[in-house]
Motif scaffolding. Structure first.
Motif, short mmCIF file in Angstrom:
data_model
loop_
_atom_site.label_atom_id
_atom_site.label_comp_id
_atom_site.label_asym_id
_atom_site.label_seq_id
_atom_site.Cartn_x
_atom_site.Cartn_y
_atom_site.Cartn_z
N GLU A 85 0.86 -1.19 0.00
CA GLU A 85 0.00 0.00 0.00
C GLU A 85 0.90 1.24 0.00
OE1 GLU A 85 -3.36 0.26 0.06
OE2 GLU A 85 -3.82 -1.87 0.21
N GLN A 88 -0.42 4.65 1.80
CA GLN A 88 -0.49 4.55 3.25
C GLN A 88 0.92 4.50 3.85
OE1 GLN A 88 -3.03 4.86 5.28
NE2 GLN A 88 -4.45 5.11 3.59
N LYS A 91 2.47 7.95 3.95
CA LYS A 91 1.91 8.76 5.04
C LYS A 91 2.59 8.42 6.36
CE LYS A 91 -2.87 9.50 3.60
NZ LYS A 91 -4.28 9.18 3.92
N PHE A 105 0.55 -2.60 5.97
CA PHE A 105 0.67 -2.14 4.59
C PHE A 105 1.86 -2.77 3.86
CE2 PHE A 105 -1.09 1.20 7.32
CZ PHE A 105 -2.40 1.16 6.86
#
Length: 114
Positions: A85, A88, A91, A105
């Motif tokens: 991911e 994600q 972030k 993730f």
């Protein structure tokens, strides 16, 4: 170190670095980050104190999953994490998150060296 009853010998990196266990251990524990041990050249130092028959696994989410990273090193199985991911993950990294925060993730990956 190898036990007198033939049990598995384990040496932490500090013990292996002292050279007292050369050729006598079954497992070497790379304490801390695998990526850091490669960057600061301690991987080579630690592995130079092991026997030729030792099978090595470099395990941790920061293990670089690039064959070139292990060229010339007796690493039998790098095991790390692959991002599944990207948004994600980015972030979490931007916010200074830990490997534990990244776990949902990523997926565990490994490869067996020839």
């Amino acid at each position: 170190m190898t036990t007198s009853d033939g049990g598995i010998g384990i040496a932490a990196t500090g013990v292996a670095l002292n050279g007292c266990c050369a050729g006598k251990v079954d497992i070497v524990d790379f304490e801390g980050s695998p990526a850091t041990s490669i960057i600061n050249n301690s991987t080579e130092t630690i592995l130079s104190h092991t026997g030729p028959d030792l099978k090595t696994v470099l395990l941790g989410p920061s293990t670089p999953m690039l064959p070139k990273a292990f060229a010339g090193l007796p690493i039998n199985m790098p095991a790390g994490a692959a991002i599944i991911e990207p948004r994600q993950t980015l972030k979490i990294v931007r916010r200074g998150g830990s490997a534990r925060a990244l776990k949902p993730f990523t997926r565990r990956v490994y490869w067996l060296a020839a």
